[in-house]
Design a protein around this motif. Structure first.
Motif, PDB file in Angstrom:
ATOM      1  N   THR A  10     -22.021 -24.488   7.613  1.00  0.00           N
ATOM      2  CA  THR A  10     -21.444 -25.565   6.872  1.00  0.00           C
ATOM      3  C   THR A  10     -20.169 -25.361   5.862  1.00  0.00           C
ATOM      4  O   THR A  10     -20.378 -23.939   5.254  1.00  0.00           O
ATOM      5  CB  THR A  10     -22.630 -26.566   6.366  1.00  0.00           C
ATOM      6  N   ARG A  39     -12.372 -28.523  11.704  1.00  0.00           N
ATOM      7  CA  ARG A  39     -12.331 -29.252  10.522  1.00  0.00           C
ATOM      8  C   ARG A  39     -13.134 -30.649  10.750  1.00  0.00           C
ATOM      9  O   ARG A  39     -12.883 -31.288  11.512  1.00  0.00           O
ATOM     10  CB  ARG A  39     -10.980 -29.744  10.262  1.00  0.00           C
ATOM     11  N   GLY A  40     -14.389 -30.906   9.968  1.00  0.00           N
ATOM     12  CA  GLY A  40     -14.984 -32.081  10.054  1.00  0.00           C
ATOM     13  C   GLY A  40     -14.903 -32.891   8.867  1.00  0.00           C
ATOM     14  O   GLY A  40     -14.157 -32.641   7.799  1.00  0.00           O
ATOM     15  N   ARG A  41     -15.516 -33.942   8.993  1.00  0.00           N
ATOM     16  CA  ARG A  41     -15.522 -35.017   8.031  1.00  0.00           C
ATOM     17  C   ARG A  41     -16.015 -34.521   6.531  1.00  0.00           C
ATOM     18  O   ARG A  41     -15.414 -34.979   5.531  1.00  0.00           O
ATOM     19  CB  ARG A  41     -16.559 -36.256   8.296  1.00  0.00           C
ATOM     20  N   TRP A  45     -16.259 -26.071   8.992  1.00  0.00           N
ATOM     21  CA  TRP A  45     -17.127 -25.356   9.464  1.00  0.00           C
ATOM     22  C   TRP A  45     -16.936 -24.416  10.785  1.00  0.00           C
ATOM     23  O   TRP A  45     -15.855 -24.570  11.446  1.00  0.00           O
ATOM     24  CB  TRP A  45     -18.374 -26.410   9.808  1.00  0.00           C
TER      25      TRP A  45
END
Length: 70
Positions: A10, A39-41, A45
């Motif tokens: 993470t 690219r996550g909210r 990660w």
């Protein structure tokens, strides 16, 4: 690492590993090292497997995931 079973690193893991706190610095470092990231909210990660691939290590086995994990 956050202890999950599929080896996801993470944003918090990546901040601790790289030593950077800013998202842009973490992303730049991963990119510079040839590590694929997503690219996550909640921030970027990646997976342990992608880190290993960037380091030249081959997976011991190929595990295939279906689209239902998304």
């Amino acid at each position: 690492m956050n202890g999950n079973t599929i080896g996801v690193l993470t944003f918090d893991d990546l901040k601790r590993i790289t030593g950077y706190a800013r998202r842009a610095d973490v992303e730049r470092t991963l990119h510079d090292q040839g590590i694929r990231l997503f690219r996550g909210r909640t921030g970027p990660w990646t997976t342990v497997e992608l880190v290993n691939q960037a380091g030249g290590l081959k997976a011991a086995h190929q595990e295939q995931y279906g689209v239902e994990i998304l």
